[in-house]
Write a protein that holds these residues in place. Structure first.
Motif, PDB file in Angstrom:
ATOM      1  N   LYS A 181     -20.290  13.914  33.615  1.00 30.02           N
ATOM      2  CA  LYS A 181     -20.040  12.673  34.358  1.00 30.02           C
ATOM      3  C   LYS A 181     -19.125  11.737  33.547  1.00 30.02           C
ATOM      4  O   LYS A 181     -18.197  11.146  34.096  1.00 30.02           O
ATOM      5  N   ARG A 182     -19.379  11.591  32.262  1.00 30.87           N
ATOM      6  CA  ARG A 182     -18.521  10.723  31.420  1.00 30.87           C
ATOM      7  C   ARG A 182     -17.147  11.346  31.224  1.00 30.87           C
ATOM      8  O   ARG A 182     -16.143  10.644  31.143  1.00 30.87           O
ATOM      9  N   LYS A 183     -17.108  12.675  31.139  1.00 32.90           N
ATOM     10  CA  LYS A 183     -15.804  13.331  31.008  1.00 32.90           C
ATOM     11  C   LYS A 183     -14.972  13.106  32.257  1.00 32.90           C
ATOM     12  O   LYS A 183     -13.757  12.910  32.187  1.00 32.90           O
ATOM     13  N   GLN A 184     -15.633  13.131  33.417  1.00 28.11           N
ATOM     14  CA  GLN A 184     -14.889  12.918  34.668  1.00 28.11           C
ATOM     15  C   GLN A 184     -14.380  11.485  34.784  1.00 28.11           C
ATOM     16  O   GLN A 184     -13.302  11.245  35.324  1.00 28.11           O
ATOM     17  N   ALA A 185     -15.143  10.546  34.250  1.00 24.68           N
ATOM     18  CA  ALA A 185     -14.725   9.143  34.317  1.00 24.68           C
ATOM     19  C   ALA A 185     -13.555   8.856  33.372  1.00 24.68           C
ATOM     20  O   ALA A 185     -12.830   7.884  33.549  1.00 24.68           O
ATOM     21  N   HIS A 186     -13.406   9.693  32.338  1.00 32.89           N
ATOM     22  CA  HIS A 186     -12.340   9.491  31.340  1.00 32.89           C
ATOM     23  C   HIS A 186     -11.680  10.836  31.074  1.00 32.89           C
ATOM     24  O   HIS A 186     -11.818  11.408  29.985  1.00 32.89           O
ATOM     25  N   GLU A 187     -11.002  11.325  32.081  1.00 31.72           N
ATOM     26  CA  GLU A 187     -10.359  12.645  32.052  1.00 31.72           C
ATOM     27  C   GLU A 187      -9.692  12.931  30.709  1.00 31.72           C
ATOM     28  O   GLU A 187      -8.839  12.151  30.265  1.00 31.72           O
ATOM     29  N   LEU A 221     -23.507   7.691  21.802  1.00 31.14           N
ATOM     30  CA  LEU A 221     -22.876   6.401  21.486  1.00 31.14           C
ATOM     31  C   LEU A 221     -21.596   6.214  22.306  1.00 31.14           C
ATOM     32  O   LEU A 221     -21.355   5.137  22.859  1.00 31.14           O
ATOM     33  N   LEU A 222     -20.804   7.280  22.409  1.00 32.84           N
ATOM     34  CA  LEU A 222     -19.570   7.189  23.195  1.00 32.84           C
ATOM     35  C   LEU A 222     -19.872   7.004  24.681  1.00 32.84           C
ATOM     36  O   LEU A 222     -19.159   6.277  25.374  1.00 32.84           O
ATOM     37  N   ALA A 223     -20.923   7.656  25.159  1.00 33.14           N
ATOM     38  CA  ALA A 223     -21.296   7.491  26.571  1.00 33.14           C
ATOM     39  C   ALA A 223     -21.687   6.038  26.835  1.00 33.14           C
ATOM     40  O   ALA A 223     -21.330   5.459  27.863  1.00 33.14           O
TER      41      ALA A 223
END
Ligand SMILES: Nc1ncnc2c1ncn2[C@@H]1O[C@H](COP(=O)(O)OP(=O)(O)OP(=O)(O)O)[C@@H](O)[C@H]1O
Ligand SMILES: [Mg+2]
Length: 334
Positions: A181-187, A221-223
């Motif tokens: 989900k976080r990867k999709q938000a920040h391709e 932390l990054l999420a």
């Protein structure tokens, strides 16, 4: 004397002539990331094991190894070039599965040998908290981590901690979905910043005895920063933001998420670092970290943040590179 915003953005623009976002991208591709063909090869290796177990289960539906699942950085797309094994979780059900970890590992090894008869017995070896399946010829070893499984439809189970052998109630498929989900938000940028910070942490581990900073903690932390709206698209800035956050929070801020439980419902934690498992509100992922280990992370983050500041203000290319090398080591070249 305070710098005017104009002067400071000019300095930044100048510094970006020496090392800019694109240079960090290139460094990541050349030195940090696991190349895609390797990642594909290792994922295929894990998939063949999983499919062979599925085949065995079709003929032996009562077999107690229920599923193998690629876990860890290869599954999350956050693997470094230095990857040295393939993490696979294996779900074990049944009343006769031992609760005692050394016995559980012997049991898992014995079952794996049964399901994979083409492996010689010495290719399937229990070690401290996992069973290693080694391949002849090419490929990496596969590290099979047991999960005690009671038939939960979402695949919650008790994972044997690779840090201390304790049993952690958690859910690997949901961890993967959480990161996805976080990867999709920040391709591309979320995973890339995660790999760059893991690369920094591995340099710290080499240089400083006792330094630890678990990959999953870095990702949580990054999420947290991603969910708070941090822009990941400029890498010098995103890295600087991460290090500044660690310094400012002293890594003592409680971090939890709303994805799979109400963030507000979580209980009190007494450990110094409180990064709560996004799939289980009771599991502190960082519970083993002492005050001294937390302080070492904060010190290292302060140094890295200072080095990036200095890099962004340095007048020559040579100096700029030298400061970036303080963050990433001598592998950093432009
Ligand atoms: N304390 C924990 N609680 C719950 N799950 C955990 C915990 N530690 C690890 N895991 C699970 O194991 C996975 C792999 O752990 P970790 O992030 O430390 O290694 P990794 O992603 O494989 O990184 P690398 O091997 O490159 O350092 C995590 O993604 C998570 O699913
Ligand atoms: Mg791993």
């Amino acid at each position: 004397m305070a710098e005017s915003p104009i002067a400071s953005s000019k300095v930044k623009a100048m510094a970006r002539q020496h090392v800019n976002h694109g240079d960090i991208v290139k460094f990541a591709q050349d030195k940090v990331n696991l190349p895609k063909d390797k990642a594909d090869e290792y994922r295929a290796q894990a998939r063949r094991l999983r499919e062979r177990l599925e085949g065995y289960l079709r003929d032996h539906p009562d077999f107690t190894l229920k599923k193998m699942l690629l876990a860890g950085s290869l599954a999350k797309g956050t693997a470094l070039r230095t990857l040295n094994d393939i993490d696979v979780a294996c779900y074990i059900s049944g009343a006769d599965a031992p609760g005692d970890v050394p016995k559980l590992l012997d049991y898992l090894a014995e079952r794996l040998r049964k399901a994979f008869p083409n492996f010689s017995p010495d290719q399937v070896k229990p070690n401290t908290y996992s069973v290693t399946v080694s391949f002849k010829g090419t490929g990496l070893d596969v590290d099979v981590v047991p999960i005690l499984y009671n038939g939960d439809p979402d695949w919650y189970g008790k994972l044997v901690s690779q840090d201390d052998g304790s049993l952690l109630a958690t859910c690997i498929p949901r961890h993967l979905a959480f990161i996805r989900k976080r990867k999709q938000a920040h391709e591309t940028d979320f995973a890339q910043i995660a790999r760059l910070i893991k690369f920094w942490a591995s340099k710290m581990k080499r240089e400083q005895d006792g330094f630890r900073f678990k990959s999953f903690m870095i990702e949580l932390l990054l999420a947290h920063l991603a969910d708070a709206g941090l822009d990941f698209s400029d890498y010098p800035e995103a890295l600087q933001h991460f290090f500044t956050y660690l310094a400012r929070s002293n890594i003592r801020e409680l971090i939890a998420f709303n994805d799979y439980y109400a963030r507000a419902s979580i209980g009190a934690f007494t450990e110094p670092v409180k990064l709560i498992d996004p799939v289980n509100a009771k599991n502190n992922v960082s519970k083993l970290y002492t005050d001294a280990q937390a302080a070492a992370i904060v010190d290292a983050a302060l140094d890295a943040g200072d080095a990036i500041d200095a890099a962004l203000a340095a007048p020559t290319k040579q100096e700029t590179v030298r400061y970036w090398q303080k963050v990433f080591g001598s592998a950093f070249q432009v």
